[in-house]
Scaffold this motif. Structure first.
Motif, PDB file in Angstrom:
ATOM      1  N   TRP A 198       1.187  -1.525  -0.293  1.00  0.00           N
ATOM      2  CA  TRP A 198       0.193   0.355   0.288  1.00  0.00           C
ATOM      3  C   TRP A 198       0.565   1.469   0.093  1.00  0.00           C
ATOM      4  CZ3 TRP A 198      -5.587  -0.639   1.203  1.00  0.00           C
ATOM      5  CH2 TRP A 198      -6.249  -1.213   1.199  1.00  0.00           C
ATOM      6  N   GLY A 199       0.625   1.786  -0.751  1.00  0.00           N
ATOM      7  CA  GLY A 199       0.964   3.806  -0.800  1.00  0.00           C
ATOM      8  C   GLY A 199       1.729   3.816  -2.019  1.00  0.00           C
ATOM      9  N   TYR A 256       3.978   0.111   3.023  1.00  0.00           N
ATOM     10  CA  TYR A 256       2.946  -0.676   3.839  1.00  0.00           C
ATOM     11  C   TYR A 256       2.914  -1.879   3.165  1.00  0.00           C
ATOM     12  CZ  TYR A 256       0.710  -3.900   7.060  1.00  0.00           C
ATOM     13  OH  TYR A 256      -0.772  -4.675   7.602  1.00  0.00           O
ATOM     14  N   ASP A 260       1.303  -5.217   3.393  1.00  0.00           N
ATOM     15  CA  ASP A 260       0.298  -5.805   3.993  1.00  0.00           C
ATOM     16  C   ASP A 260      -0.280  -7.252   4.586  1.00  0.00           C
ATOM     17  OD1 ASP A 260      -1.793  -6.408   5.270  1.00  0.00           O
ATOM     18  OD2 ASP A 260      -3.604  -5.800   3.721  1.00  0.00           O
ATOM     19  N   GLN A 276      -3.432   1.224   9.511  1.00  0.00           N
ATOM     20  CA  GLN A 276      -3.664   2.130   9.382  1.00  0.00           C
ATOM     21  C   GLN A 276      -3.198   3.053   8.846  1.00  0.00           C
ATOM     22  OE1 GLN A 276      -6.818   2.183   7.255  1.00  0.00           O
ATOM     23  NE2 GLN A 276      -6.193   4.199   6.805  1.00  0.00           N
ATOM     24  N   PHE A 312      -0.461   3.187   6.577  1.00  0.00           N
ATOM     25  CA  PHE A 312      -0.787   3.340   5.487  1.00  0.00           C
ATOM     26  C   PHE A 312      -1.204   5.136   5.928  1.00  0.00           C
ATOM     27  CE2 PHE A 312      -5.450   3.880   2.210  1.00  0.00           C
ATOM     28  CZ  PHE A 312      -4.028   3.254   1.605  1.00  0.00           C
TER      29      PHE A 312
END
Ligand code: NAD
Ligand code: LMR
Length: 326
Positions: A182-183, A190, A192, A304, A307
């Protein structure tokens, strides 16, 4: 044989290109029945070097290589193309972060974004040159090509993460699925592990060492590019080329049932990622070759937080390049 698929590769005299071009020309990417015409873009001082690469491509006598165009003009390189692999840009050296390249490399993607208007109507664009998310954002914002054709590469991060989980759990890499990074393609990305699976089971059920997952696993993936630069003195090239082939393949082949892949695409606002950011997300390719963001995944408060940190970094990069966005 059908009409050649036309593929532009920028930075064609560079080290990633030297690894990827032969695999594209050999038919590995688009199939042994699909001829490929390569448009190779370089800057003027590298035109001799790219002419040498072209000689080597010819000397392979690949049945699928329909032709090569060499140019230092983006408008020529992108004329009528079906795919643009935007690799050309400066790599970082030891001690640098990828974002340090933004002022040097960002402007390249203004002119290239505009030149992409000359592509074929079905063009797809992958950005590899770093910092790839923000460079992709710049190209997308300077082009009339629809936003959903643009993507930046998170696939090397996905492959790194899969390899690590496979080794740790003593499984083949094929056992690892549903791995999204992510990102940003940066050291704040991140990977996951909470939604990823090993042989269909949640990773956290198979690898019960949560501190290892939250620290060693995450930081090893985040820092892998820097570790390779430290070891090799040069940034990753063969693994980057390999990931680029995986990325392109995943954008035209429907994703396996219930799985997803990592790609940075234009956010629609899902998961709180600002609409319009080029953000690494879980992505699926539908049967018609278009992409969708996999929605409805749960992130723990810890995930979270990871992220949110990387989203802030993407927002900060966007602020740095705001004058380059149309
Ligand atoms: P390299 O220095 O070997 O090659 C880059 C090439 O780009 C050079 O030949 C250079 O002349 C050319 N170039 C520079 N400006 C250009 C322009 N305006 N138009 C066309 N060509 C241009 O670098 P490399 O190792 O091939 O890496 C290329 C980029 O890919 C770097 O920015 C690197 O950081 C990035 N990278 C990204 C990932 C990823 O996962 N997204 C992985 C590895 C490398
Ligand atoms: C990588 O992840 O290997 C590349 O982005 C190169 C780098 O600068 O780390």
């Amino acid at each position: 044989m059908s009409n050649p698929i036309r593929v532009a590769v920028t930075g064609a005299a560079g080290q990633i290109a030297y690894s990827i071009l032969f695999r594209i020309a050999s038919g590995q990417l688009f199939g042994k029945d699909r001829p490929v015409h390569l448009n190779l873009l370089e800057i003027p001082p590298a035109m001799n070097a790219v002419a040498g690469v072209a000689m080597e491509l010819e000397d392979c006598a690949f049945p699928t290589l329909a032709g090569i165009t060499l140019t230092d003009q983006a408008e020529v390189a992108f004329d009528g193309i079906n795919w643009a692999l935007l690799i050309g840009s400066r790599p970082r050296g030891p001690g640098m972060e990828r974002a340090d390249l933004i002022k040097i490399n960002g402007p390249i993607f203004v002119g290239q974004g505009k030149a992409l208007n000359r592509s074929a109507s079905d063009v797809r664009i992958m950005v590899v040159g770093n910092p790839c998310n923000s460079n992709c954002l710049i190209a997308m914002n300077n082009s009339d090509v629809p936003n959903d054709r643009f993507s930046a590469m998170m696939r090397l991060d996905q492959n790194r993460a899969k390899a690590l989980l496979a080794t740790k759990s003593n499984n083949p890499v094929t056992a690892i699925s549903n791995l999204a990074v992510w990102g940003n393609h940066s050291n704040k990305q991140y990977p996951d592990f909470e939604n990823a699976r090993i042989n269909g089971r949640p990773v956290t059920e198979v690898i019960t060492d949560l501190p290892w997952l939250q620290t060693t696993f995450v930081t090893t993936v985040q820092e892998r590019g820097a570790d390779i630069i430290k070891a090799r003195g040069l940034s990753s090239a063969a693994s980057a080329a390999n990931a680029a082939l995986d990325h392109v393949t995943s954008l035209f082949q429907p994703t396996a049932d219930k799985d997803w892949i990592s790609a940075a695409i234009c956010s629609n606002g899902a998961y709180g990622a600002d609409a319009g950011l080029i953000c690494g997300l879980p992505v699926r390719t539908r049967a018609d070759g278009t992409q969708e963001i996999v929605e409805g995944l749960t992130l723990s408060p810890w995930a979270q937080g990871q992220f949110n940190t990387v989203l802030d970094e993407l927002r900060a990069e966007r602020e740095v390049v705001k004058d380059l966005l149309k």
